[in-house]
Design a protein around this motif. Structure first.
Motif, short mmCIF file in Angstrom:
data_model
loop_
_atom_site.label_atom_id
_atom_site.label_comp_id
_atom_site.label_asym_id
_atom_site.label_seq_id
_atom_site.Cartn_x
_atom_site.Cartn_y
_atom_site.Cartn_z
N LYS A 102 -8.74 -15.20 16.40
CA LYS A 102 -9.30 -15.52 17.71
C LYS A 102 -10.79 -15.87 17.63
CE LYS A 102 -6.13 -12.40 20.16
NZ LYS A 102 -6.05 -11.24 21.09
N LEU A 103 -11.36 -15.73 16.43
CA LEU A 103 -12.79 -15.99 16.23
C LEU A 103 -12.99 -17.11 15.23
CD1 LEU A 103 -13.99 -12.30 15.84
CD2 LEU A 103 -14.31 -13.71 17.85
N LYS A 104 -14.15 -17.74 15.29
CA LYS A 104 -14.53 -18.74 14.31
C LYS A 104 -15.32 -18.04 13.20
CE LYS A 104 -12.93 -22.35 16.55
NZ LYS A 104 -11.78 -23.12 16.05
N GLY A 105 -14.88 -18.20 11.97
CA GLY A 105 -15.54 -17.55 10.86
C GLY A 105 -14.87 -16.24 10.51
N SER A 106 -15.64 -15.32 9.96
CA SER A 106 -15.11 -14.01 9.53
C SER A 106 -15.61 -12.91 10.45
CB SER A 106 -15.52 -13.72 8.09
OG SER A 106 -15.02 -14.71 7.21
N MET A 107 -15.02 -11.72 10.29
CA MET A 107 -15.40 -10.59 11.12
C MET A 107 -15.07 -9.30 10.38
SD MET A 107 -12.20 -10.41 13.80
CE MET A 107 -12.83 -8.89 14.51
N SER A 108 -15.48 -8.17 10.97
CA SER A 108 -15.13 -6.85 10.45
C SER A 108 -14.56 -6.01 11.59
CB SER A 108 -16.35 -6.14 9.86
OG SER A 108 -16.89 -6.87 8.78
N SER A 109 -13.66 -5.12 11.25
CA SER A 109 -13.16 -4.17 12.24
C SER A 109 -13.48 -2.76 11.78
CB SER A 109 -11.65 -4.33 12.44
OG SER A 109 -10.93 -3.90 11.29
N ILE A 110 -13.61 -1.86 12.76
CA ILE A 110 -13.71 -0.43 12.45
C ILE A 110 -12.39 0.19 12.87
CG2 ILE A 110 -14.95 1.71 12.83
CD1 ILE A 110 -17.40 0.12 13.51
N ASP A 111 -11.72 0.82 11.91
CA ASP A 111 -10.39 1.38 12.14
C ASP A 111 -10.42 2.90 12.11
OD1 ASP A 111 -9.93 -1.29 11.84
OD2 ASP A 111 -8.38 -1.10 10.29
N LEU A 112 -9.59 3.50 12.94
CA LEU A 112 -9.33 4.93 12.83
C LEU A 112 -8.32 5.10 11.70
CD1 LEU A 112 -8.90 5.88 16.61
CD2 LEU A 112 -11.00 5.51 15.29
N TYR A 113 -8.61 5.99 10.78
CA TYR A 113 -7.82 6.15 9.57
C TYR A 113 -7.20 7.54 9.58
CZ TYR A 113 -6.78 4.90 4.68
OH TYR A 113 -6.16 4.57 3.50
N PHE A 114 -5.87 7.61 9.67
CA PHE A 114 -5.18 8.90 9.83
C PHE A 114 -3.80 8.81 9.21
CE2 PHE A 114 -4.03 6.10 13.22
CZ PHE A 114 -2.72 6.39 13.54
N SER A 115 -3.09 9.93 9.17
CA SER A 115 -1.74 9.96 8.61
C SER A 115 -0.77 10.51 9.64
CB SER A 115 -1.70 10.80 7.33
OG SER A 115 -0.37 10.87 6.83
N ASP A 116 0.07 9.65 10.19
CA ASP A 116 1.08 10.14 11.13
C ASP A 116 2.37 10.52 10.41
OD1 ASP A 116 1.59 7.54 10.43
OD2 ASP A 116 1.85 6.78 12.47
N SER A 117 2.60 9.95 9.23
CA SER A 117 3.82 10.26 8.48
C SER A 117 3.67 11.51 7.61
CB SER A 117 4.20 9.08 7.59
OG SER A 117 3.24 8.89 6.57
N GLY A 118 2.43 11.87 7.30
CA GLY A 118 2.20 12.97 6.38
C GLY A 118 2.32 12.55 4.93
N ILE A 119 2.58 11.26 4.71
CA ILE A 119 2.72 10.71 3.36
C ILE A 119 1.70 9.60 3.14
CG2 ILE A 119 4.27 9.58 1.72
CD1 ILE A 119 6.61 10.82 3.26
N ASP A 120 1.78 8.57 3.97
CA ASP A 120 0.87 7.43 3.87
C ASP A 120 -0.19 7.50 4.97
OD1 ASP A 120 2.39 6.37 1.76
OD2 ASP A 120 3.79 5.47 3.21
N MET A 121 -1.30 6.79 4.74
CA MET A 121 -2.35 6.69 5.74
C MET A 121 -2.08 5.50 6.65
SD MET A 121 -4.07 9.31 4.96
CE MET A 121 -5.48 9.17 6.07
N ASN A 122 -2.43 5.64 7.89
CA ASN A 122 -2.24 4.59 8.89
C ASN A 122 -3.60 4.19 9.45
OD1 ASN A 122 -1.05 2.77 10.57
ND2 ASN A 122 0.07 4.26 11.81
N GLN A 123 -3.70 2.98 9.99
CA GLN A 123 -4.96 2.49 10.53
C GLN A 123 -4.77 1.94 11.94
OE1 GLN A 123 -5.82 0.52 6.27
NE2 GLN A 123 -7.33 -0.07 7.81
#
Length: 251
Positions: A102-123
């Motif tokens: 949706k943007l022209k060029g590049s960008m960065s996001s800030i993600d919440l990083y957590f584990s809902d499965s208890g195995i893998d991390m989710n963002q």
């Protein structure tokens, strides 16, 4: 005057009147297109003065974000996992940020990083940053295209979160028309792990929302990557998380 001379004189008069009429008509018609041409040229000039500027990610600017790790968050569902934040750059992984298109060029996001499965991390991406050279933001002819709409930099003044002698960074969540945190959590609850309570993520989001403008954004001039990683991720318990995060650090 004989008839022959009379006809000759009459023909001459008609011919002169005909030429005068042609001159009057051609003169009037030529003035009309000229006016239209001037208006058309003004429109073209307005369009040529407008210049769409392509934004940059934090990585491309040589910048990064210092997340204040003094704010400790606890996942009530998975107390063995430490939730935190992660910075993702679209020039490294464009598919990692759905809104990058949706943007022209590049960008960065800030993600919440957590584990809902208890195995893998989710963002969960909740903030979207894009930077520009300061001199670009000072040119009134430059515009930014977001979600197919064009904005002058003056219209993005409230979105500015960082400015130094070279770069200006904007937080563009509201302009991208993304779902708010309540809707994002609702979608996770509907499609995520059964029995996992996602509502606690609002605590992390509120912290980020309240403190983003005060979070330190600085040039990555640490002497070693280990020093910078130590600064950014103090208290990260899981070593695999630290390795994941360090891949997004800009040196």
């Amino acid at each position: 005057m004989d008839r022959k001379s009379f006809h000759k004189m009459a023909f001459s008069c008609y011919y002169i009147l005909f030429l005068i009429g042609i001159l009057l008509i051609s003169g009037g018609c030529s003035s009309l297109p000229q006016t239209g041409k001037e208006v058309q040229n003004e429109d073209v000039d307005d369009k040529t003065q407008e210049n769409i500027v392509f934004g940059k990610s934090l990585k491309q600017m040589g910048l990064t974000i210092l997340i204040n790790d003094s704010a400790q968050f606890t996942d009530p569902n998975r107390k063995n996992y430490k939730p935190t934040f992660e910075v993702v750059n679209s020039d490294v992984c464009i598919s990692c940020i759905k809104e990058a298109g949706k943007l022209k060029g590049s960008m960065s996001s800030i993600d919440l990083y957590f584990s809902d499965s208890g195995i893998d991390m989710n963002q969960l991406a909740v903030k979207y940053l894009q930077g520009f050279q300061k001199e670009e933001t000072m040119n009134e002819q430059n515009v930014v295209e977001i979600n197919s709409k064009k904005y002058k930099f003056a219209e993005l003044r409230e979105n500015k979160i960082f400015e130094d002698e070279r770069w200006v960074i904007y937080e563009l969540s509201d302009k991208l028309d993304v779902a708010d945190i309540d809707e994002k959590i609702h979608q996770l609850s509907m499609n995520g792990v059964d029995g996992y309570d996602y509502t606690w993520l609002k605590e992390m989001y509120r912290y980020l929302d309240l403190n983003l403008k005060e979070m330190i954004i600085y040039k990555a001039l640490a002497s070693t990557s280990a020093d910078l990683a130590g600064i950014l991720f103090q208290g990260v318990i899981n070593s695999s998380q630290a390795l994941t995060f360090s891949s997004n650090i800009l040196l």
